[in-house]
Design a protein around this motif. Sequence first.
Motif, PDB file in Angstrom:
ATOM      1  N   ARG A 168       0.821  -1.207   0.000  1.00  9.10           N
ATOM      2  CA  ARG A 168       0.000   0.000   0.000  1.00  9.10           C
ATOM      3  C   ARG A 168       0.859   1.263   0.000  1.00  9.10           C
ATOM      4  O   ARG A 168       0.448   2.298  -0.505  1.00  9.10           O
ATOM      5  CB  ARG A 168      -0.911  -0.047   1.221  1.00  9.10           C
ATOM      6  N   PHE A 169       2.052   1.181   0.590  1.00 14.56           N
ATOM      7  CA  PHE A 169       2.974   2.323   0.571  1.00 14.56           C
ATOM      8  C   PHE A 169       3.323   2.678  -0.865  1.00 14.56           C
ATOM      9  O   PHE A 169       3.271   3.846  -1.269  1.00 14.56           O
ATOM     10  CB  PHE A 169       4.236   1.976   1.366  1.00 14.56           C
ATOM     11  N   PHE A 170       3.686   1.671  -1.670  1.00 14.02           N
ATOM     12  CA  PHE A 170       4.056   1.900  -3.060  1.00 14.02           C
ATOM     13  C   PHE A 170       2.863   2.408  -3.858  1.00 14.02           C
ATOM     14  O   PHE A 170       2.994   3.311  -4.688  1.00 14.02           O
ATOM     15  CB  PHE A 170       4.590   0.602  -3.666  1.00 14.02           C
ATOM     16  N   ASP A 179       0.412  18.912   4.505  1.00 12.13           N
ATOM     17  CA  ASP A 179       0.552  18.339   5.840  1.00 12.13           C
ATOM     18  C   ASP A 179      -0.434  18.984   6.805  1.00 12.13           C
ATOM     19  O   ASP A 179      -1.018  18.305   7.663  1.00 12.13           O
ATOM     20  CB  ASP A 179       1.988  18.522   6.317  1.00 12.13           C
ATOM     21  N   ILE A 180      -0.642  20.287   6.680  1.00 15.88           N
ATOM     22  CA  ILE A 180      -1.628  20.991   7.510  1.00 15.88           C
ATOM     23  C   ILE A 180      -3.020  20.412   7.289  1.00 15.88           C
ATOM     24  O   ILE A 180      -3.774  20.166   8.244  1.00 15.88           O
ATOM     25  CB  ILE A 180      -1.626  22.502   7.188  1.00 15.88           C
ATOM     26  N   LEU A 181      -3.367  20.176   6.027  1.00 21.96           N
ATOM     27  CA  LEU A 181      -4.694  19.651   5.709  1.00 21.96           C
ATOM     28  C   LEU A 181      -4.905  18.275   6.333  1.00 21.96           C
ATOM     29  O   LEU A 181      -5.975  17.992   6.890  1.00 21.96           O
ATOM     30  CB  LEU A 181      -4.866  19.577   4.191  1.00 21.96           C
ATOM     31  N   VAL A 182      -3.893  17.414   6.268  1.00 20.13           N
ATOM     32  CA  VAL A 182      -3.989  16.079   6.874  1.00 20.13           C
ATOM     33  C   VAL A 182      -4.140  16.194   8.386  1.00 20.13           C
ATOM     34  O   VAL A 182      -4.980  15.510   9.009  1.00 20.13           O
ATOM     35  CB  VAL A 182      -2.750  15.236   6.509  1.00 20.13           C
ATOM     36  N   LYS A 183      -3.358  17.060   9.011  1.00 16.54           N
ATOM     37  CA  LYS A 183      -3.411  17.234  10.468  1.00 16.54           C
ATOM     38  C   LYS A 183      -4.772  17.763  10.905  1.00 16.54           C
ATOM     39  O   LYS A 183      -5.343  17.270  11.890  1.00 16.54           O
ATOM     40  CB  LYS A 183      -2.295  18.177  10.910  1.00 16.54           C
ATOM     41  N   CYS A 184      -5.303  18.727  10.166  1.00 19.30           N
ATOM     42  CA  CYS A 184      -6.622  19.273  10.508  1.00 19.30           C
ATOM     43  C   CYS A 184      -7.719  18.234  10.317  1.00 19.30           C
ATOM     44  O   CYS A 184      -8.678  18.169  11.105  1.00 19.30           O
ATOM     45  CB  CYS A 184      -6.911  20.504   9.653  1.00 19.30           C
ATOM     46  N   VAL A 200      -4.707  14.400  -1.479  1.00 20.02           N
ATOM     47  CA  VAL A 200      -4.015  14.055  -0.240  1.00 20.02           C
ATOM     48  C   VAL A 200      -4.915  13.259   0.704  1.00 20.02           C
ATOM     49  O   VAL A 200      -4.553  12.168   1.162  1.00 20.02           O
ATOM     50  CB  VAL A 200      -3.489  15.329   0.440  1.00 20.02           C
ATOM     51  N   LEU A 201      -6.094  13.787   1.034  1.00 19.72           N
ATOM     52  CA  LEU A 201      -6.958  13.116   2.005  1.00 19.72           C
ATOM     53  C   LEU A 201      -7.507  11.777   1.508  1.00 19.72           C
ATOM     54  O   LEU A 201      -7.533  10.807   2.283  1.00 19.72           O
ATOM     55  CB  LEU A 201      -8.099  14.056   2.425  1.00 19.72           C
ATOM     56  N   PRO A 202      -7.960  11.663   0.245  1.00 15.60           N
ATOM     57  CA  PRO A 202      -8.398  10.338  -0.216  1.00 15.60           C
ATOM     58  C   PRO A 202      -7.291   9.293  -0.143  1.00 15.60           C
ATOM     59  O   PRO A 202      -7.546   8.142   0.225  1.00 15.60           O
ATOM     60  CB  PRO A 202      -8.833  10.593  -1.666  1.00 15.60           C
ATOM     61  N   LEU A 203      -6.066   9.669  -0.494  1.00 10.56           N
ATOM     62  CA  LEU A 203      -4.960   8.711  -0.448  1.00 10.56           C
ATOM     63  C   LEU A 203      -4.624   8.331   0.989  1.00 10.56           C
ATOM     64  O   LEU A 203      -4.391   7.165   1.309  1.00 10.56           O
ATOM     65  CB  LEU A 203      -3.730   9.293  -1.132  1.00 10.56           C
ATOM     66  N   GLU A 204      -4.589   9.307   1.867  1.00 10.19           N
ATOM     67  CA  GLU A 204      -4.266   9.039   3.264  1.00 10.19           C
ATOM     68  C   GLU A 204      -5.311   8.123   3.904  1.00 10.19           C
ATOM     69  O   GLU A 204      -4.994   7.242   4.711  1.00 10.19           O
ATOM     70  CB  GLU A 204      -4.178  10.372   4.019  1.00 10.19           C
ATOM     71  N   LYS A 227      -1.891   1.938   7.155  1.00  9.74           N
ATOM     72  CA  LYS A 227      -1.261   2.611   8.286  1.00  9.74           C
ATOM     73  C   LYS A 227      -1.206   4.106   7.985  1.00  9.74           C
ATOM     74  O   LYS A 227      -0.218   4.615   7.461  1.00  9.74           O
ATOM     75  CB  LYS A 227       0.150   2.072   8.525  1.00  9.74           C
ATOM     76  N   PRO A 228      -2.299   4.830   8.285  1.00 15.58           N
ATOM     77  CA  PRO A 228      -2.346   6.257   7.950  1.00 15.58           C
ATOM     78  C   PRO A 228      -1.198   7.069   8.527  1.00 15.58           C
ATOM     79  O   PRO A 228      -0.815   8.100   7.972  1.00 15.58           O
ATOM     80  CB  PRO A 228      -3.698   6.704   8.527  1.00 15.58           C
ATOM     81  N   ARG A 229      -0.629   6.619   9.653  1.00 17.03           N
ATOM     82  CA  ARG A 229       0.453   7.395  10.267  1.00 17.03           C
ATOM     83  C   ARG A 229       1.701   7.429   9.390  1.00 17.03           C
ATOM     84  O   ARG A 229       2.526   8.339   9.521  1.00 17.03           O
ATOM     85  CB  ARG A 229       0.796   6.811  11.639  1.00 17.03           C
ATOM     86  N   SER A 230       1.848   6.440   8.504  1.00 18.74           N
ATOM     87  CA  SER A 230       3.003   6.417   7.607  1.00 18.74           C
ATOM     88  C   SER A 230       2.786   7.283   6.368  1.00 18.74           C
ATOM     89  O   SER A 230       3.670   7.370   5.525  1.00 18.74           O
ATOM     90  CB  SER A 230       3.313   4.987   7.178  1.00 18.74           C
ATOM     91  N   PHE A 231       1.604   7.925   6.268  1.00 18.14           N
ATOM     92  CA  PHE A 231       1.332   8.742   5.081  1.00 18.14           C
ATOM     93  C   PHE A 231       2.267   9.938   4.988  1.00 18.14           C
ATOM     94  O   PHE A 231       2.618  10.372   3.891  1.00 18.14           O
ATOM     95  CB  PHE A 231      -0.123   9.223   5.091  1.00 18.14           C
ATOM     96  N   ARG A 232       2.667  10.485   6.121  1.00 20.66           N
ATOM     97  CA  ARG A 232       3.575  11.630   6.074  1.00 20.66           C
ATOM     98  C   ARG A 232       4.880  11.262   5.376  1.00 20.66           C
ATOM     99  O   ARG A 232       5.442  12.074   4.641  1.00 20.66           O
ATOM    100  CB  ARG A 232       3.857  12.142   7.484  1.00 20.66           C
ATOM    101  N   THR A 233       5.358  10.036   5.600  1.00 18.50           N
ATOM    102  CA  THR A 233       6.567   9.583   4.902  1.00 18.50           C
ATOM    103  C   THR A 233       6.331   9.532   3.400  1.00 18.50           C
ATOM    104  O   THR A 233       7.170   9.982   2.614  1.00 18.50           O
ATOM    105  CB  THR A 233       6.979   8.192   5.408  1.00 18.50           C
ATOM    106  N   VAL A 234       5.154   8.994   2.998  1.00 26.70           N
ATOM    107  CA  VAL A 234       4.808   8.951   1.575  1.00 26.70           C
ATOM    108  C   VAL A 234       4.716  10.360   1.012  1.00 26.70           C
ATOM    109  O   VAL A 234       5.223  10.653  -0.077  1.00 26.70           O
ATOM    110  CB  VAL A 234       3.476   8.202   1.364  1.00 26.70           C
ATOM    111  N   LEU A 235       4.066  11.244   1.760  1.00 23.65           N
ATOM    112  CA  LEU A 235       3.871  12.621   1.306  1.00 23.65           C
ATOM    113  C   LEU A 235       5.199  13.324   1.071  1.00 23.65           C
ATOM    114  O   LEU A 235       5.420  13.905   0.001  1.00 23.65           O
ATOM    115  CB  LEU A 235       3.038  13.387   2.341  1.00 23.65           C
TER     116      LEU A 235
END
Length: 512
Positions: free
Chosen positions: A83-85, A131-136, A310-314, A319-327
């Motif tokens: 899923r990461f790839f 990143d702000i959008l994901v955090k919010c 961003v949000l649909p992919l996350e 593991k949503p927490r690893s999305f920041r690494t993907v981003l």
Amino acid sequence: MGCKSAGGPSHTQSLKSPANPSSVSLAFGEKLTWTLGEQASVQILKIPSWGHQSLLQMVVRHVKEVYKLLLWFINCPFFCQNRFFQTLVHLLKGNIGTGLLGLPLAVKNAGIVVGPISLLIMGIIAVHCMDILVKCSHHLSTKMRKPFMDYGDAMQYGLEVGPIPFLRRHSIWGRWIVDLFLIITQLGFCCVYFVFLTDNVKQVVQAANGTTTNCNYNETVVLSPTFDSRLYMLCFLPFITLLVFIRNLKYLAPWSLAANVAMLISLIMIYQYIVRGIHYPVTLPYEASFKTYPLFFGTAIFAFEGIGVVLPLENKMQKPRSFRTVLFLGMIIVTVLYISLGTIGYLQFGDNIGASITLNLPNCWLYQAVKLLYSFGIFITYAVQFYVPAEILVPLAVSRVSERWMLAVDLLCRTGLVILTCLLAILIPELDLVISLVGSISSSALALILPPILEIFAFYSDGLPWWAIAKNIIISIIGFVGFVTGTYVSIQEIVLRNSIKNTLNFTASGIL
């Protein structure tokens, strides 16, 4: 066993996938994905047997093999289970679009030194806003007890918990604002596609008589006169209208997959050409005039406007927490790609750089094919980008009529929207200015202005450090200044170029 889609449609849309879905990307460089069942078959036109293997039959046979290879890749365990790839691939495609080809001219409008540095800074700010959008979204989902929020949801609930009573009562305005800019952005993409198709196909037609197998750029090719660009747009109009009549994206999936491959091959061919033969020493200006910098801003933010995916992919990650690494990894790749193509393209062609770098390719059959391949990809991508505004606007009209007239009203609305994008392209047949205008008006709002404001509202009751508030205000001001100056300069240049063309046409008619 099939895999779930790594990224649903962009923005506020969601599509239901068939049983045992397998992710199939629809548009290379754009912002929508679809799913195709494992049992779905790819239908290729059957050519009757003529007693010998013709060239056309060979082409069809190889196309079938390419489709089989692509579908195998999509269904292979590595792609399905990693899923990461998956998310990384969709993030890259969500940010790499037609704006990429206009970046060399954008660098020219900023300068060979200022341009790349500005692209780097803009890339950093764009990633930060994502990143702000994901955090919010995470914060508001927890507070409002929602499993997932898209961009419109986040904006609506952000206003609902904000400090201003009037906006709390009218929080639905947040969703409306996001939807409005999504519609403007997607229809703006469609206008850009009309102009891109026209410019590239017209150049191929003009150079057809002089096209050779010699790809030496220094060889002079006499362009044959042809009819006006606006007539080319009218020629494309009926074909694009028929294309958007395909309301089920499932039937577009094989063609969109082919379009993705065609555009990827074209980009590889463009890169391998521009890295050869750069002239030294470099005599290009380090910084351009301040008057042209807003045009750079509009084009650059048009290219970076991938915040809608961003949000649909996350949400689709295991593991949503690893999305920041993907981003961060994906946007580093995108930023490097943008800076390299913009800088190398400007170094290669200098002041002669066109609105799209494809217009500077040699008029030989190899690179004429590159232009046509990319144009084919853009033609198919039109229907994909058109899907978002159509799904927002068409149901509003269809819901007002009886069931008997639903299909007719649906098709009529689609036809009207296509005609609208064609008319806007006819009014502004300047590719670079259309890209800059769309980027300045809508992309700056979605990518730079709204996310920092959202963070201030979403975290107001929890306490936000003063430096974070100041940082968000500065980013929003930068976006707003770019919005105003980019829009003004783009419109000013459009009026100026049209007046120059009208003067030349009047002078030419007087001579005749």
